[in-house]
Design an enzyme around this catalytic site. Structure first.
Site, short mmCIF file in Angstrom:
data_model
loop_
_atom_site.label_atom_id
_atom_site.label_comp_id
_atom_site.label_asym_id
_atom_site.label_seq_id
_atom_site.Cartn_x
_atom_site.Cartn_y
_atom_site.Cartn_z
CD GLU A 165 -3.14 -1.03 2.10
OE1 GLU A 165 -3.04 -0.22 3.06
OE2 GLU A 165 -4.12 -1.78 1.95
CD GLU A 187 -3.76 -5.97 3.05
OE1 GLU A 187 -4.61 -5.29 3.66
OE2 GLU A 187 -2.54 -5.73 3.10
O1 AHR Z 1 -5.22 -5.87 7.01
C1 AHR Z 1 -5.10 -4.73 7.81
C2 AHR Z 1 -4.36 -3.60 7.11
O2 AHR Z 1 -5.15 -3.14 6.04
C3 AHR Z 1 -3.05 -3.94 6.45
O3 AHR Z 1 -1.97 -3.86 7.31
C4 AHR Z 1 -2.94 -2.90 5.38
O4 AHR Z 1 -2.20 -3.35 4.26
C5 AHR Z 1 -4.37 -2.55 5.05
O5 AHR Z 1 -4.57 -1.19 5.03
#
Ligand code: AHR
Length: 495
Positions: free
Chosen positions: A171, A290
């Site tokens: 990110e 994610e």
């Molecule tokens: O999964 C929780 C968080 O969400 C992670 O650390 C990040 O990559 C995302 O913003």
């Protein structure tokens, strides 16, 4: 009444099993008292909770991304290897918890072996860069004979780990990220890091960071800039998305798959635009590394957290509706199986997770565990296109959308077809007809729904919400008929 058409001739693509991945971050209790708790009654000699390992295997997870997440952007991997009593305690800037470093690279590789999953690694491009990424991949992937792999051997691990998939940071577009960058800055660093890592191991599969979610102001432009620089050096671009009900608008929440679907389509369009600009034959694929339901409104933000020992963080308790949404997001990933090759349900244990534990106590399945486990278990090797003619639902966020959201898979070897479908209407049951080729029979129809859509599982009542077997589904004169209650997820298996 709705009609769903499926035909083995209409192929979307082959399922990459890494679509059923998950994510372990050093965050909250995902690692400590999640997968690792040496004092736990079920812990093995490595300190891994075997009750959790059993649930991970049952979940059917195939690949697990590690060690973050935001955590990775300030992680010094060297702190987590070697004798445990010499490892430092350090403040993690991402979540402001004190990282004890009792679990690190070698432990995660060992845990992955026991869980039967492929580890997917992320490198720190926040506080660190090319050199440390090269050193880490040397430690994990080179045979003995030079300094870094010799350290691995000295730590008791003779054979190289052969870790294939590597994420170039996490990110990096997000202002919350330690060391976050502009698209140009990140693209340059990703290009240089990828180039150097490939000199250590040319066989790596590399993932460039895409946007943190589809609402980022730079979404689209970020992907274009990053891919223009890294196109020849990476295989995948990442996507992240979390969904939650907002302002009581459950209808839009149930239709969250619309956002994921549009996000995937636009990243594909951008990647193919760069492909055309470069006159390249290579196709970039997607790593949705994610995704989940996460009530982010309840999260106080990093600065709202005091500096503290590792403890509970974002331990969302999932409802029936959340499980229906997770089922619909899996359907979306399958619908794009031709381009989405890796996907990670974030996270695996305790932190917005399908598996919950009590420190020193029980481990249980959250509601979202069930659609994931059944999809991972029964999705066949080939995704088929489904066409649905049926009612629509009105949503504030996406306008009118089809009430049914579906996909199907086919196994040429066994002839089995699995149909995955969600009824996104909050109010109406839908009678579904599926015309089928002669000779097929209904093996089973499993569904997840409940009169109490807010019902949850807990340590005291771990099986309050489980899939139900639906008996009325039958195949008569070449037509399969089933009734889908409001807000419900379904798997219909046909052989
Ligand atoms: O999964 C929780 C968080 O969400 C992670 O650390 C990040 O990559 C995302 O913003």
């Amino acid at each position: 009444m709705a009609r769903l058409v499926v035909d083995p001739a209409f192929v979307v693509g082959a399922v990459d099993r890494r679509l059923f991945g998950s994510f372990v971050e050093h965050m909250g209790r995902c690692v400590y008292t999640g997968i690792y708790e040496p004092e736990h009654v079920t812990a093995d000699a490595d300190g891994f909770r075997q009750d959790v390992l059993e649930l991970v295997r049952e979940l059917g997870v195939t690949a697990v991304r590690y060690p973050g997440g935001n955590f990775v952007s300030n992680y010094d991997w060297e702190d987590g290897v070697g004798p445990k009593d010499q490892r430092p305690r350090k403040l993690d800037l991402a979540w402001r918890a004190i990282e004890p470093n009792q679990f690190g690279t070698d432990e995660f590789v060992a845990w992955s072996g026991k869980a039967g999953v492929e580890p997917v690694w992320a490198v720190n491009l926040g506080t660190r860069g090319i050199k440390e990424a090269v050193e880490l991949v040397s430690y994990t992937n080179l045979p003995a004979g030079t300094e870094l792999p010799d350290r691995r051997v000295a730590n008791g691990h003779e054979a190289p780990y052969g870790i294939k998939v590597w994420c170039l940071g996490n990110e990096m577009d997000g202002p919350w990220q330690i060391g976050h960058k502009t698209a140009e800055e990140y693209a340059r660093l990703a290009e240089e890091t990828a180039n150097a890592m490939r000199r250590v191991d040319p066989g790596l599969e590399l993932v460039a960071c895409g946007s943190s979610n589809s609402g980022m102001p730079t979404f689209g432009e970020w992907e274009r800039v990053v891919l223009e620089r890294t196109y020849d050096l990476v295989e995948h671009i990442s996507l992240h998305a979390y969904y939650e009900p907002r302002d009581g608008d459950q209808a839009s929440f149930l239709a969250a798959a619309e956002d994921m679907d549009r996000m995937i389509s636009s990243v594909i369009a951008t990647a193919d635009h760069v492909k055309a600009l470069k006159r390249s034959d290579k196709e970039i694929t997607l790593s949705f590394d994610e995704w989940n339901v996460w009530r982010q409104q309840d999260f106080p933000g990093e600065l709202g957290l005091g500096i503290r020992e590792v403890g509970p963080l974002i331990e969302d308790t999932y409802t029936v509706d959340d499980a229906v949404v997770v089922g619909s997001l899996l359907i979306t990933l399958l619908r794009h199986a031709d381009r989405v090759k890796i996907a990670c349900l974030a996270q695996l244990v305790n932190v917005i997770a399908p598996i919950r534990t009590e420190p020193g106590g029980a481990a249980w399945r959250q509601t979202i565990f069930h659609p994931f486990a059944l999809t991972a278990k029964y999705a066949g090797p080939t995704v088929l296109r489904t066409a649905v003619d049926g009612p629509e639902v009105e949503t504030a966020k996406f306008g009118k959308v089809p009430a049914l959201w579906s996909t199907a898979t086919y196994d040429e070897r066994t002839g089995e077809i699995a149909i995955f479908v969600v009824n996104r209407s909050e109010t109406d049951k839908i009678d579904l007809e599926i015309p089928l080729a002669p000779g097929l029979t209904v093996t089973e129809h499993l569904a997840l729904y409940d009169d109490d859509r807010g019902a949850v599982n807990s340590a005291a009542d771990p099986d309050r919400v489980t899939p139900r077997r639906i008996d009325g589904t039958e195949l008569v004169d070449g037509v399969c008929t089933a009734t889908l209650p409001p807000a419900s997820w379904h798997l219909i298996r046909l052989t």
